[in-house]
Write a protein that holds these residues in place. Structure first.
Motif, mmCIF file in Angstrom:
data_model
loop_
_atom_site.group_PDB
_atom_site.id
_atom_site.type_symbol
_atom_site.label_atom_id
_atom_site.label_comp_id
_atom_site.label_asym_id
_atom_site.label_seq_id
_atom_site.Cartn_x
_atom_site.Cartn_y
_atom_site.Cartn_z
ATOM 1 N N HIS A 9 -48.630 7.899 -57.782
ATOM 2 C CA HIS A 9 -48.399 8.980 -56.819
ATOM 3 C C HIS A 9 -47.029 8.877 -56.158
ATOM 4 C CE1 HIS A 9 -52.578 10.220 -57.208
ATOM 5 N NE2 HIS A 9 -52.931 8.960 -57.070
ATOM 6 N N ASP A 10 -46.107 8.151 -56.781
ATOM 7 C CA ASP A 10 -44.720 8.073 -56.327
ATOM 8 C C ASP A 10 -44.572 7.386 -54.972
ATOM 9 O OD1 ASP A 10 -41.986 8.373 -56.437
ATOM 10 O OD2 ASP A 10 -41.986 10.358 -55.540
ATOM 11 N N ARG A 11 -45.519 6.520 -54.614
ATOM 12 C CA ARG A 11 -45.339 5.722 -53.398
ATOM 13 C C ARG A 11 -44.825 4.350 -53.827
ATOM 14 N NH1 ARG A 11 -50.302 8.287 -52.267
ATOM 15 N NH2 ARG A 11 -51.484 6.438 -52.843
ATOM 16 N N THR A 12 -43.585 4.348 -54.323
ATOM 17 C CA THR A 12 -43.053 3.146 -54.957
ATOM 18 C C THR A 12 -42.183 2.309 -54.035
ATOM 19 O OG1 THR A 12 -41.168 4.410 -55.783
ATOM 20 C CG2 THR A 12 -43.090 4.229 -57.217
ATOM 21 N N ARG A 13 -41.905 2.797 -52.855
ATOM 22 C CA ARG A 13 -41.014 2.060 -51.967
ATOM 23 C C ARG A 13 -41.767 1.527 -50.752
ATOM 24 N NH1 ARG A 13 -35.714 2.303 -53.105
ATOM 25 N NH2 ARG A 13 -35.069 3.789 -54.689
ATOM 26 N N ARG A 14 -41.388 0.357 -50.333
ATOM 27 C CA ARG A 14 -41.945 -0.236 -49.130
ATOM 28 C C ARG A 14 -40.803 -0.850 -48.341
ATOM 29 N NH1 ARG A 14 -44.664 -5.886 -51.409
ATOM 30 N NH2 ARG A 14 -42.838 -6.551 -52.611
ATOM 31 N N THR A 15 -41.027 -1.095 -47.065
ATOM 32 C CA THR A 15 -40.010 -1.737 -46.241
ATOM 33 C C THR A 15 -40.456 -3.156 -45.922
ATOM 34 O OG1 THR A 15 -41.021 -0.801 -44.243
ATOM 35 C CG2 THR A 15 -39.181 0.410 -45.237
ATOM 36 N N ILE A 16 -39.522 -4.085 -46.024
ATOM 37 C CA ILE A 16 -39.816 -5.496 -45.813
ATOM 38 C C ILE A 16 -39.025 -5.987 -44.607
ATOM 39 C CG2 ILE A 16 -39.659 -7.803 -46.815
ATOM 40 C CD1 ILE A 16 -39.873 -6.538 -49.545
ATOM 41 N N PRO A 17 -39.692 -6.582 -43.599
ATOM 42 C CA PRO A 17 -38.982 -7.102 -42.421
ATOM 43 C C PRO A 17 -38.050 -8.254 -42.802
ATOM 44 C CG PRO A 17 -41.342 -6.886 -41.994
ATOM 45 C CD PRO A 17 -41.153 -6.716 -43.469
ATOM 46 N N THR A 18 -36.842 -8.227 -42.253
ATOM 47 C CA THR A 18 -35.873 -9.294 -42.492
ATOM 48 C C THR A 18 -35.355 -9.830 -41.157
ATOM 49 O OG1 THR A 18 -33.990 -7.767 -42.599
ATOM 50 C CG2 THR A 18 -35.135 -8.259 -44.668
ATOM 51 N N VAL A 19 -34.755 -11.001 -41.212
ATOM 52 C CA VAL A 19 -34.157 -11.610 -40.022
ATOM 53 C C VAL A 19 -32.811 -12.198 -40.417
ATOM 54 C CG1 VAL A 19 -35.298 -13.845 -40.402
ATOM 55 C CG2 VAL A 19 -34.520 -13.215 -38.103
ATOM 56 N N GLU A 20 -31.856 -12.153 -39.484
ATOM 57 C CA GLU A 20 -30.513 -12.665 -39.760
ATOM 58 C C GLU A 20 -29.941 -13.294 -38.495
ATOM 59 O OE1 GLU A 20 -26.162 -11.071 -41.427
ATOM 60 O OE2 GLU A 20 -27.768 -9.658 -40.927
ATOM 61 N N LEU A 21 -29.267 -14.417 -38.661
ATOM 62 C CA LEU A 21 -28.597 -15.075 -37.543
ATOM 63 C C LEU A 21 -27.305 -14.325 -37.226
ATOM 64 C CD1 LEU A 21 -28.748 -17.656 -35.715
ATOM 65 C CD2 LEU A 21 -27.188 -18.724 -37.361
ATOM 66 N N ILE A 22 -27.142 -13.918 -35.968
ATOM 67 C CA ILE A 22 -25.943 -13.155 -35.590
ATOM 68 C C ILE A 22 -25.102 -13.892 -34.548
ATOM 69 C CG2 ILE A 22 -26.933 -10.910 -36.159
ATOM 70 C CD1 ILE A 22 -27.574 -10.530 -33.193
ATOM 71 N N TYR A 23 -25.557 -15.090 -34.150
ATOM 72 C CA TYR A 23 -24.798 -15.879 -33.173
ATOM 73 C C TYR A 23 -24.727 -17.317 -33.663
ATOM 74 C CZ TYR A 23 -23.680 -18.424 -28.879
ATOM 75 O OH TYR A 23 -23.101 -19.257 -27.948
ATOM 76 N N SER A 24 -23.536 -17.869 -33.666
ATOM 77 C CA SER A 24 -23.354 -19.254 -34.095
ATOM 78 C C SER A 24 -23.187 -20.144 -32.869
ATOM 79 C CB SER A 24 -22.122 -19.382 -35.004
ATOM 80 O OG SER A 24 -22.301 -18.630 -36.185
ATOM 81 N N PRO A 25 -24.211 -20.895 -32.509
ATOM 82 C CA PRO A 25 -24.125 -21.741 -31.313
ATOM 83 C C PRO A 25 -23.185 -22.927 -31.518
ATOM 84 C CG PRO A 25 -26.165 -22.158 -32.481
ATOM 85 C CD PRO A 25 -25.516 -20.997 -33.169
ATOM 86 N N ALA A 26 -22.574 -23.357 -30.431
ATOM 87 C CA ALA A 26 -21.725 -24.549 -30.470
ATOM 88 C C ALA A 26 -22.604 -25.787 -30.608
ATOM 89 C CB ALA A 26 -20.887 -24.629 -29.196
ATOM 90 N N ALA A 27 -21.977 -26.911 -30.918
ATOM 91 C CA ALA A 27 -22.725 -28.155 -31.131
ATOM 92 C C ALA A 27 -23.529 -28.540 -29.890
ATOM 93 C CB ALA A 27 -21.762 -29.278 -31.510
#
Length: 208
Positions: free
Chosen positions: A121-139
């Motif tokens: 029935h052409d329901r071939t796409r789904r959305t998958i949750p993703t996560v990404e680091l956007i801040y690089s903390p100091a040591a």
């Protein structure tokens, strides 16, 4: 649209597609391939008009000419091609044809039995949750995080190694962490959540 019965595979690169549909009629139907529907190959699902209703079928062969004795004006265009690459492999096309012959059903019915409902029935796409680091903390920040919130520190370290967005489910499976540390890091604006589109292909790992 023209009823057609013939060999399994015809010459590739043509302008007419033989389409098997999920109907009791034990025939394939010939449709013209317009430029906007390209590329169309055997194994691709296409949306066509069958009678007066839209229907999804599977291309089983490509011909470089319309069926003999049929006026070109009588052949309908394919409305759209639903797959960028063939969903059904040549081996599965042959298998489904054998099933159809032995079960006395149409080729389209045999193919439909192989496909999940979403693909019929052409329901071939789904959305998958993703996560990404956007801040690089100091040591120093990482040391403090490890002392106070070791799970968050583990999450940050893993995402640093990943080097880009990854599926949340994959992250949890690989790290043994729940989504909770990510949620907290998201509130701190250290990570961001997003979604990516994915195309379902139940035959991706099938080898015949």
């Amino acid at each position: 649209m023209v009823a057609f019965q013939g060999s399994l595979f015809a010459a590739p690169g043509g302008r007419y597609a033989r389409v098997a549909m999920n109907t009791p009629v034990r025939r394939e139907f010939s449709y013209h391939i317009p430029k906007h529907a390209e590329p169309v190959e055997p194994g691709c699902r296409v949306k066509v008009t069958f009678g007066r209703r839209p229907i999804i079928g599977v291309v089983v062969a490509i011909d470089d000419a319309p069926p003999s004795g049929v006026e070109v004006e009588r052949i309908k265009d394919i409305d759209s091609c639903l797959d960028v690459t063939p969903l059904v492999t040549p081996a599965l096309l042959r298998l489904s044809r054998t099933v159809a012959d032995n079960a006395y059903c149409s080729w389209g019915q045999a193919l439909a039995a192989m496909l999940p409902a979403a693909l019929r029935h052409d329901r071939t796409r789904r959305t998958i949750p993703t996560v990404e680091l956007i801040y690089s903390p100091a040591a120093e920040e990482m040391q403090s995080l490890e002392a106070k919130f070791p799970k968050q520190a583990k999450a940050v370290a893993y995402l640093q190694q990943a080097g880009g967005p990854m599926e949340v489910r994959e992250f949890c499976n690989r790290t043994g962490l729940s989504k909770s540390p990510l949620t907290t890091l998201n509130k701190k604006e250290w990570v961001k959540f997003d979604k990516k589109a994915d195309v379902l292909n139940p035959f991706a790992a099938v080898e015949l």
